[in-house]
Design an enzyme around this catalytic site. Structure first.
Site, PDB file in Angstrom:
ATOM      1  N   LYS A  16       4.575  51.757   4.242  1.00 58.19           N
ATOM      2  CA  LYS A  16       6.026  51.944   4.374  1.00 58.19           C
ATOM      3  C   LYS A  16       6.674  52.385   3.062  1.00 58.19           C
ATOM      4  O   LYS A  16       7.553  53.250   3.085  1.00 58.19           O
ATOM      5  CB  LYS A  16       6.692  50.635   4.831  1.00 58.19           C
ATOM      6  CG  LYS A  16       6.498  50.328   6.295  1.00 58.19           C
ATOM      7  CD  LYS A  16       7.221  49.046   6.650  1.00 58.19           C
ATOM      8  CE  LYS A  16       6.625  47.909   5.846  1.00 58.19           C
ATOM      9  NZ  LYS A  16       7.301  46.636   6.023  1.00 58.19           N
ATOM     10  N   ARG A  91      13.633  42.649  10.488  1.00 55.22           N
ATOM     11  CA  ARG A  91      12.338  42.017  10.758  1.00 55.22           C
ATOM     12  C   ARG A  91      12.412  41.141  11.999  1.00 55.22           C
ATOM     13  O   ARG A  91      11.388  40.668  12.467  1.00 55.22           O
ATOM     14  CB  ARG A  91      11.931  41.159   9.568  1.00 55.22           C
ATOM     15  CG  ARG A  91      10.986  41.845   8.583  1.00 55.22           C
ATOM     16  CD  ARG A  91      10.563  40.790   7.597  1.00 55.22           C
ATOM     17  NE  ARG A  91       9.498  41.112   6.704  1.00 55.22           N
ATOM     18  CZ  ARG A  91       9.576  41.825   5.593  1.00 55.22           C
ATOM     19  NH1 ARG A  91      10.690  42.430   5.287  1.00 55.22           N
ATOM     20  NH2 ARG A  91       8.539  41.959   4.800  1.00 55.22           N
ATOM     21  N   ARG A 128      -3.855  45.856  -3.772  1.00 56.29           N
ATOM     22  CA  ARG A 128      -2.640  46.552  -4.216  1.00 56.29           C
ATOM     23  C   ARG A 128      -2.092  45.955  -5.515  1.00 56.29           C
ATOM     24  O   ARG A 128      -2.069  44.750  -5.702  1.00 56.29           O
ATOM     25  CB  ARG A 128      -1.575  46.431  -3.116  1.00 56.29           C
ATOM     26  CG  ARG A 128      -0.248  47.059  -3.458  1.00 56.29           C
ATOM     27  CD  ARG A 128       0.604  47.224  -2.232  1.00 56.29           C
ATOM     28  NE  ARG A 128       1.315  46.003  -1.871  1.00 56.29           N
ATOM     29  CZ  ARG A 128       2.291  45.968  -0.950  1.00 56.29           C
ATOM     30  NH1 ARG A 128       2.620  47.067  -0.291  1.00 56.29           N
ATOM     31  NH2 ARG A 128       2.886  44.837  -0.658  1.00 56.29           N
ATOM     32  N   ARG A 160       1.470  41.376  -6.840  1.00 51.07           N
ATOM     33  CA  ARG A 160       2.624  40.591  -6.379  1.00 51.07           C
ATOM     34  C   ARG A 160       2.127  39.254  -5.856  1.00 51.07           C
ATOM     35  O   ARG A 160       1.087  39.191  -5.210  1.00 51.07           O
ATOM     36  CB  ARG A 160       3.354  41.338  -5.254  1.00 51.07           C
ATOM     37  CG  ARG A 160       4.315  42.371  -5.778  1.00 51.07           C
ATOM     38  CD  ARG A 160       4.796  43.322  -4.716  1.00 51.07           C
ATOM     39  NE  ARG A 160       5.035  42.705  -3.420  1.00 51.07           N
ATOM     40  CZ  ARG A 160       5.521  43.369  -2.371  1.00 51.07           C
ATOM     41  NH1 ARG A 160       5.816  44.641  -2.479  1.00 51.07           N
ATOM     42  NH2 ARG A 160       5.710  42.784  -1.223  1.00 51.07           N
ATOM     43  N   ARG A 171       1.891  36.336   6.481  1.00 49.89           N
ATOM     44  CA  ARG A 171       2.830  37.408   6.823  1.00 49.89           C
ATOM     45  C   ARG A 171       2.391  38.153   8.077  1.00 49.89           C
ATOM     46  O   ARG A 171       3.218  38.588   8.866  1.00 49.89           O
ATOM     47  CB  ARG A 171       2.989  38.371   5.642  1.00 49.89           C
ATOM     48  CG  ARG A 171       3.919  37.801   4.590  1.00 49.89           C
ATOM     49  CD  ARG A 171       4.334  38.827   3.596  1.00 49.89           C
ATOM     50  NE  ARG A 171       3.203  39.278   2.787  1.00 49.89           N
ATOM     51  CZ  ARG A 171       3.233  40.349   2.018  1.00 49.89           C
ATOM     52  NH1 ARG A 171       4.291  41.107   1.997  1.00 49.89           N
ATOM     53  NH2 ARG A 171       2.190  40.674   1.294  1.00 49.89           N
TER      54      ARG A 171
HETATM   55  P1  AMP Z   1       8.635  43.107   1.508  1.00 50.78           P
HETATM   56  O1  AMP Z   1       8.713  43.739   0.155  1.00 50.78           O
HETATM   57  O2  AMP Z   1       9.378  43.880   2.545  1.00 50.78           O
HETATM   58  O3  AMP Z   1       7.234  42.780   1.899  1.00 50.78           O
HETATM   59  O4  AMP Z   1       9.407  41.702   1.384  1.00 50.78           O
HETATM   60  C1  AMP Z   1       8.948  40.675   0.535  1.00 50.78           C
HETATM   61  C2  AMP Z   1       9.477  39.334   1.010  1.00 50.78           C
HETATM   62  O5  AMP Z   1      10.921  39.338   1.031  1.00 50.78           O
HETATM   63  C3  AMP Z   1       9.085  38.946   2.426  1.00 50.78           C
HETATM   64  O6  AMP Z   1       7.828  38.343   2.491  1.00 50.78           O
HETATM   65  C4  AMP Z   1      10.205  37.984   2.808  1.00 50.78           C
HETATM   66  O7  AMP Z   1      10.021  36.734   2.202  1.00 50.78           O
HETATM   67  C5  AMP Z   1      11.412  38.616   2.149  1.00 50.78           C
HETATM   68  N1  AMP Z   1      12.088  39.575   3.049  1.00 50.78           N
HETATM   69  C6  AMP Z   1      12.169  40.937   2.895  1.00 50.78           C
HETATM   70  N2  AMP Z   1      12.864  41.510   3.896  1.00 50.78           N
HETATM   71  C7  AMP Z   1      13.240  40.498   4.712  1.00 50.78           C
HETATM   72  C8  AMP Z   1      13.968  40.441   5.939  1.00 50.78           C
HETATM   73  N3  AMP Z   1      14.431  41.566   6.531  1.00 50.78           N
HETATM   74  N4  AMP Z   1      14.166  39.233   6.513  1.00 50.78           N
HETATM   75  C9  AMP Z   1      13.706  38.115   5.941  1.00 50.78           C
HETATM   76  N5  AMP Z   1      12.992  38.085   4.787  1.00 50.78           N
HETATM   77  C10 AMP Z   1      12.755  39.249   4.172  1.00 50.78           C
END
Ligand code: AMP
Length: 218
Positions: A16, A91, A128, A160, A171
């Site tokens: 993404k 999400r 990654r 990360r 996740r």
């Molecule tokens: P990502 O970079 O999109 O993988 O987001 C990293 C972390 O941020 C996720 O594992 C969640 O803890 C939080 N997060 C990101 N986007 C959302 C969302 N739309 N709703 C809830 N938590 C989020």
């Protein structure tokens, strides 16, 4: 010019981030990644950031209300007037409903579901690495991932905390629980297109562009 709002759905590691960068450059869209917004809050060490840090470290999801509010504020800024690409948001179904309301009267133009099997997600994410300064993402074979120094800006290249195997597995479970209903939500509205994420970056980009063309050409 009409506003175009794209949503990119998919498991973490489906590509993404990279596809978002390309689509934003081609279509002049603002990239709205809730993950990036939340990590910035953590880095700023604000009261909000400290609350968010605990959730991120545990691999959980931040509350719908909080994320919706952050997106509402971001969309209201002038640079989003032409359209946006949402990455990591929505999400959950409540977040999708909030987004419909936030984007009214334009709404979501197209939802791209970038599909990738779990085994490939695990393999990709556990190797990654990301630059702490500029956000460039490196795979296992990249020299910068091995040396720990970003080839673009010289920043530190790190793993990360939410790319550790236990957090990835959590996740993936959360993805199934929360996001599969979301795929149904957009499918029912005729907005969903599924693209195979297991190809070269260029192949995946071409498949996404073809879907956008089909949508914009009646
Ligand atoms: P990502 O970079 O999109 O993988 O987001 C990293 C972390 O941020 C996720 O594992 C969640 O803890 C939080 N997060 C990101 N986007 C959302 C969302 N739309 N709703 C809830 N938590 C989020």
């Amino acid at each position: 010019m009409a506003q175009m709002n794209l949503v990119l759905l998919g498991k973490q590691g489906a590509g993404k981030g990279t596809q978002s960068q390309r689509l934003c450059a081609t279509h002049f869209l603002v990239h709205i990644s809730t993950g990036d917004i939340l990590r910035a809050a953590v880095a700023a060490d604000s009261a909000l950031g400290r609350r968010v840090a605990e959730v991120l470290d545990a691999g959980g999801l931040v509350s719908d209300d909080l994320v919706n509010e952050l997106v509402r504020e971001r969309v209201a800024r002038p640079d989003a007037a032409h359209g946006a690409l949402f990455d990591g948001f929505p999400r959950t179904v409540p977040q999708a409903q909030a987004l419909d309301e936030i984007l009214a009267p334009h709404g979501v133009s197209l939802v791209i579901n970038l599909d990738l099997p779990d085994e490939l997600v695990l393999a990709r994410l556990s190797s990654r690495r990301v630059c702490q300064e500029c956000g460039k993402i490196y795979g296992e074979a990249d020299v910068s991932a091995i040396s720990g120094t970003c080839e673009i800006c010289g920043g530190d290249v790190v793993q990360r905390s939410d790319d550790q195997p236990e957090a990835i597995t959590r996740r993936l479970e959360m993805f199934r629980r929360d996001t599969v209903p979301l795929i149904d939500y957009y499918h029912q509205r005729g907005l969903l297109v599924t693209v195979d994420g297991d190809g070269t970056l260029d192949d995946v980009t071409a498949a996404i562009e073809a879907a956008i063309d089909r949508r914009s050409t009646p």
